[in-house]
Motif scaffolding. Sequence first.
Motif, PDB file in Angstrom:
ATOM      1  N   GLU A  16       0.867  -1.194  -0.106  1.00 15.82           N
ATOM      2  CA  GLU A  16       0.107  -0.134   0.028  1.00 15.82           C
ATOM      3  C   GLU A  16       0.893   1.393   0.048  1.00 15.82           C
ATOM      4  O   GLU A  16       0.538   2.277  -0.850  1.00 15.82           O
ATOM      5  CB  GLU A  16      -0.893   0.194   1.191  1.00 15.82           C
ATOM      6  CG  GLU A  16      -2.130  -0.915   1.274  1.00 15.82           C
ATOM      7  CD  GLU A  16      -3.167  -0.674   2.349  1.00 15.82           C
ATOM      8  OE1 GLU A  16      -3.992  -0.392   2.321  1.00 15.82           O
ATOM      9  OE2 GLU A  16      -2.334  -0.709   3.565  1.00 15.82           O
ATOM     10  N   LEU A  17       1.921   1.379   0.886  1.00 16.84           N
ATOM     11  CA  LEU A  17       2.775   2.503   0.962  1.00 16.84           C
ATOM     12  C   LEU A  17       3.357   2.826  -0.520  1.00 16.84           C
ATOM     13  O   LEU A  17       3.361   4.146  -0.943  1.00 16.84           O
ATOM     14  CB  LEU A  17       3.798   2.211   2.141  1.00 16.84           C
ATOM     15  CG  LEU A  17       5.062   3.138   2.238  1.00 16.84           C
ATOM     16  CD1 LEU A  17       4.225   4.521   2.702  1.00 16.84           C
ATOM     17  CD2 LEU A  17       5.942   2.707   3.002  1.00 16.84           C
ATOM     18  N   LEU A  18       4.005   1.670  -1.016  1.00 19.59           N
ATOM     19  CA  LEU A  18       4.491   1.830  -2.403  1.00 19.59           C
ATOM     20  C   LEU A  18       3.468   2.455  -3.413  1.00 19.59           C
ATOM     21  O   LEU A  18       3.802   3.171  -4.335  1.00 19.59           O
ATOM     22  CB  LEU A  18       5.413   0.735  -2.795  1.00 19.59           C
ATOM     23  CG  LEU A  18       6.501   0.336  -1.871  1.00 19.59           C
ATOM     24  CD1 LEU A  18       6.974  -1.030  -2.543  1.00 19.59           C
ATOM     25  CD2 LEU A  18       7.509   1.315  -2.057  1.00 19.59           C
ATOM     26  N   ALA A  19       2.277   1.684  -3.426  1.00 20.21           N
ATOM     27  CA  ALA A  19       1.249   1.840  -4.548  1.00 20.21           C
ATOM     28  C   ALA A  19       0.625   3.160  -4.361  1.00 20.21           C
ATOM     29  O   ALA A  19       0.129   3.959  -5.360  1.00 20.21           O
ATOM     30  CB  ALA A  19       0.335   0.753  -4.550  1.00 20.21           C
ATOM     31  N   ARG A  20       0.389   3.597  -3.009  1.00 18.61           N
ATOM     32  CA  ARG A  20      -0.673   4.594  -2.915  1.00 18.61           C
ATOM     33  C   ARG A  20       0.135   6.097  -2.312  1.00 18.61           C
ATOM     34  O   ARG A  20      -0.526   7.125  -1.929  1.00 18.61           O
ATOM     35  CB  ARG A  20      -1.696   4.076  -1.775  1.00 18.61           C
ATOM     36  CG  ARG A  20      -2.585   3.139  -2.591  1.00 18.61           C
ATOM     37  CD  ARG A  20      -3.658   2.388  -1.671  1.00 18.61           C
ATOM     38  NE  ARG A  20      -4.579   3.587  -1.547  1.00 18.61           N
ATOM     39  CZ  ARG A  20      -5.521   3.417  -0.641  1.00 18.61           C
ATOM     40  NH1 ARG A  20      -5.773   2.359   0.214  1.00 18.61           N
ATOM     41  NH2 ARG A  20      -6.424   4.468  -0.171  1.00 18.61           N
ATOM     42  N   GLY A  21       1.423   5.718  -1.749  1.00 14.79           N
ATOM     43  CA  GLY A  21       1.934   7.084  -0.964  1.00 14.79           C
ATOM     44  C   GLY A  21       2.346   7.873  -1.983  1.00 14.79           C
ATOM     45  O   GLY A  21       2.696   7.878  -3.082  1.00 14.79           O
TER      46      GLY A  21
END
Length: 275
Positions: A16-21
């Motif tokens: 999530e961090l990589l995809a949405r951050g």
Amino acid sequence: MSAPERIPPRSVTTAELLARGELTVRGRIREASNAVLQCSVSFEGREALCVYKPVAGERPLWDFPDGTLAGREVAAYAVSEATGWGLVPPTVLRDGPYGEGMCQLWIEPSADEDGDGLLALVAGEEPADGWKAIGFAEVGDGETALLVHADDPRLRRLAVLDAVINNADRKGGHLLPAPGGRLYAIDHGVTFNAENKLRTLLWGWAGEPLTDEAAEVLAVLRDALAPGAPLATRLAELLTGAETEATRARVDALLASGRHPEPGGAWPAIPWPPV
């Protein structure tokens, strides 16, 4: 009246961090042949460093379709995860400051071990115990030395993964020992070609029988690559149909032979420069 129950904040996953951050560019890694940017990424209170490789910064290659290297990096991560070995850092395909690209978790090298401890140049014609021979390399003034890599189970797993993904550029600088004894491998943009292009420094086990563990993992991969299976479906989103089918065929061939592949002779076996 009782106080309302406090719901603890949920944990943000690395994916999530990589995809949405939110990506913030911190600098460029100049040594890379393509555009490679170090960024910070933040999302819902979690923050980390990452590598962002925009498709727009990819240099054209004669033997790979333009604009496909980022997707191949993500495909390599997907296969790595399917093995259960976790050799490739978490990697996603996403939009960023310079358009769509690959975003990968930054791995801080271990303070106790570095990639140099996995490769060496030695005198003589035979490696010492604990090392595997790669070949002879020129070291200047007409002298040669034997290039060797460690007889390390982590590297042996990586040799199997590279054979599956048909890695055309496994160099020493792509090896990142991490804290806790883990080994990560990076730079998988030139992978999954339908033609055999395996170029690697990890030839030390060439022709030797696969470990029982490797055979078991390859059997898992064979099932995961069956038409309609989740991994096959994911690779179909990132690669051509011929490349997905070739990946399936390489797994079948490794299982049939039961051995590590050997250099084919039609393609340079070792990348240049090797490190």
